[in-house]
Design an enzyme around this catalytic site. Structure first.
Site, mmCIF file in Angstrom:
data_model
loop_
_atom_site.group_PDB
_atom_site.id
_atom_site.type_symbol
_atom_site.label_atom_id
_atom_site.label_comp_id
_atom_site.label_asym_id
_atom_site.label_seq_id
_atom_site.Cartn_x
_atom_site.Cartn_y
_atom_site.Cartn_z
ATOM 1 N N GLU A 93 0.825 -1.212 0.000
ATOM 2 C CA GLU A 93 0.000 0.000 0.000
ATOM 3 C C GLU A 93 0.861 1.265 0.000
ATOM 4 O OE1 GLU A 93 -3.817 -1.572 2.654
ATOM 5 O OE2 GLU A 93 -2.622 0.130 3.323
ATOM 6 N N CYS B 127 4.457 -7.284 8.222
ATOM 7 C CA CYS B 127 5.148 -6.702 9.375
ATOM 8 C C CYS B 127 5.224 -7.716 10.505
ATOM 9 C CB CYS B 127 4.397 -5.455 9.854
ATOM 10 S SG CYS B 127 5.212 -4.574 11.210
ATOM 11 N N GLY C 282 5.020 -2.250 7.575
ATOM 12 C CA GLY C 282 6.381 -2.649 7.938
ATOM 13 C C GLY C 282 7.022 -1.711 8.943
ATOM 14 N N GLU C 283 8.156 -2.138 9.473
ATOM 15 C CA GLU C 283 8.967 -1.348 10.394
ATOM 16 C C GLU C 283 10.181 -0.824 9.621
ATOM 17 O OE1 GLU C 283 11.099 0.613 12.578
ATOM 18 O OE2 GLU C 283 9.418 -0.116 13.770
ATOM 19 N N SER D 79 9.047 6.856 10.779
ATOM 20 C CA SER D 79 8.423 6.385 12.018
ATOM 21 C C SER D 79 8.960 5.006 12.383
ATOM 22 C CB SER D 79 6.907 6.309 11.835
ATOM 23 O OG SER D 79 6.286 5.789 12.988
ATOM 24 N N SER E 239 6.506 5.458 17.603
ATOM 25 C CA SER E 239 5.191 4.903 17.940
ATOM 26 C C SER E 239 5.220 4.447 19.393
ATOM 27 C CB SER E 239 4.865 3.730 17.016
ATOM 28 O OG SER E 239 4.725 4.179 15.687
ATOM 29 N N LEU E 240 4.745 5.299 20.285
ATOM 30 C CA LEU E 240 4.818 5.023 21.719
ATOM 31 C C LEU E 240 3.560 4.307 22.208
ATOM 32 C CD1 LEU E 240 6.553 5.439 24.266
ATOM 33 C CD2 LEU E 240 5.354 7.611 24.615
ATOM 34 N N HIS E 241 2.417 4.967 22.087
ATOM 35 C CA HIS E 241 1.084 4.387 22.297
ATOM 36 C C HIS E 241 0.741 3.953 23.722
ATOM 37 C CE1 HIS E 241 0.984 4.734 18.060
ATOM 38 N NE2 HIS E 241 1.601 3.618 17.771
ATOM 39 N N ASN F 194 -8.526 3.989 13.814
ATOM 40 C CA ASN F 194 -9.367 3.471 12.740
ATOM 41 C C ASN F 194 -9.650 2.001 13.027
ATOM 42 O OD1 ASN F 194 -9.716 5.666 10.857
ATOM 43 N ND2 ASN F 194 -7.531 5.492 10.396
#
Length: 353
Positions: free
Chosen positions: A92, A112, A164-165, A196, A219-221, A297
């Site tokens: 994508e 991923c 992916g990372e 990121s 990306s902590l979250h 989302n």
């Protein structure tokens, strides 16, 4: 055997490759300009390049290797592309319209392995890394889409936040950035590029020491190890303490601001106590850190997670603000199409199966 795409070479690498085969630097520079300024899709279109050079390039390289499989266009102007790679895999790429310009979000891996429990990208495990050429070509395909519209628009910003990372494919990601920001090519400035990562500490340090000079987003979250491990399994291997050490190294070395991404999950990480804990974690780094709150989302396969209410998001934002934290809420794009990263790919693969 499929020929590799020429997009995988930096200008210096192209100069060296052609130079070793008897072609001078000016010829390589002209080829580069045809690729990125004129944006030709066949070597035969490079009308002022010596035939022997074109024959050599044709023999060893392709230009176009991605095929557009599906395209979704949103009412807000967002376009999500599903590209088929030469080996049949699907990836994508997303074009987003902002007040400040046109941004493209690129993918760096097929699948991923990070395994964030809320994410559509990880529904299908990583099968391979993308080459630098395959990452560059995503941007080129989007730019060609804009060229065909005839409105003189150009990609001005890049985010490396697709499937992916990126830091798990570090060398190809780095070469991609060197190609994209080259001032003789697309000339997208490093301040307009954001990479990121889910928090690969050793790669954050390598990134700080590199010459890439782009923006960095983490990306902590979650504000603590117990919660972060529950929603991001990478935290088992790289706990928050180790991640923050790497972030401190990056801040000290680069003096650049970072973005801490925080996806808000209803009744999971979106309460006032989480906001206060997050503010404490940011602590003395607040002058060089911005927290970016991301409305979730929903993904069918992760039905345990729901989007936080607007009131909850506002309260979380206000709590951080009162603690002196720089904070923003990510503007949503493509909410009327498969907005979540990896969602369109996953649906298309399931449909095919």
């Amino acid at each position: 055997m499929n020929k590799p795409s020429i997009y995988g070479l930096t200008l210096d690498q192209l100069v060296d490759w052609l130079g070793q085969r008897g072609h001078k630097k000016s010829r390589a520079t002209r080829v580069w300009e045809w690729l990125y300024r004129s944006r030709v899709t066949a070597f035969s279109e490079m009308t002022d390049v010596h035939p022997s050079c074109l024959e050599l390039l044709e023999e060893h390289f392709a230009i176009v290797t991605l095929e557009e499989h599906t395209k979704q266009e949103s009412m807000d102007g967002t376009v999500k592309f599903l590209f088929r790679l030469a080996d049949g895999n699907l990836i994508e790429t997303v074009l987003m319209r902002h007040k400040f310009g046109l941004s493209v979000c690129v993918t760096t891996q097929v699948g991923c392995n990070i395994g964030c429990s809320f994410c559509a990208s990880g529904l299908l495990k990583k099968s391979r890394d993308l080459t630098a050429a395959e990452i560059v070509e995503q941007v080129m395909q989007v730019q060609l889409h804009l060229d065909r519209r005839g409105q003189d628009e150009r990609v001005s910003h890049l985010v490396v936040m697709g499937i992916g990372e990126p830091f798990d494919n570090y060398d190809n990601m780095a070469n991609f950035i060197r190609v994209i920001k080259d001032h003789k090519g697309l000339a997208i400035g490093p301040r307009h590029i954001t990479v990121s990562t889910s928090g690969l500490a050793n790669k954050i340090i390598e990134f700080a020491d590199s010459d890439l000079n782009t923006n960095l987003a983490i990306s902590l979250h979650a504000p603590n190890n117990e919660l972060r491990t529950r929603i991001m399994k990478i935290n088992k291997a790289i706990p928050i303490e180790k991640l923050m050490e790497a972030i401190d190294y990056y801040l000290e070395k680069t003096k650049r601001r970072i973005t801490l991404e925080y996806i808000l999950l209803k009744d999971v990480n979106d309460q006032r106590e989480h906001a206060l804990e997050l503010a404490e974690l940011v602590g003395d780094r607040r002058s060089l850190a911005n927290v970016n709150l991301i409305p979730y989302n929903p993904v069918d396969e992760h039905s345990q997670y729901q989007r936080s209410s607007k009131e909850t998001i506002t309260a979380f934002y206000d709590t951080l603000k009162k603690q002196g934290i720089s904070v923003s809420v990510r503007l949503e794009h493509g909410t009327d199409i498969d907005a979540a990263c990896g969602q369109l790919r996953s649906k298309q693969i399931k449909k095919a199966q």
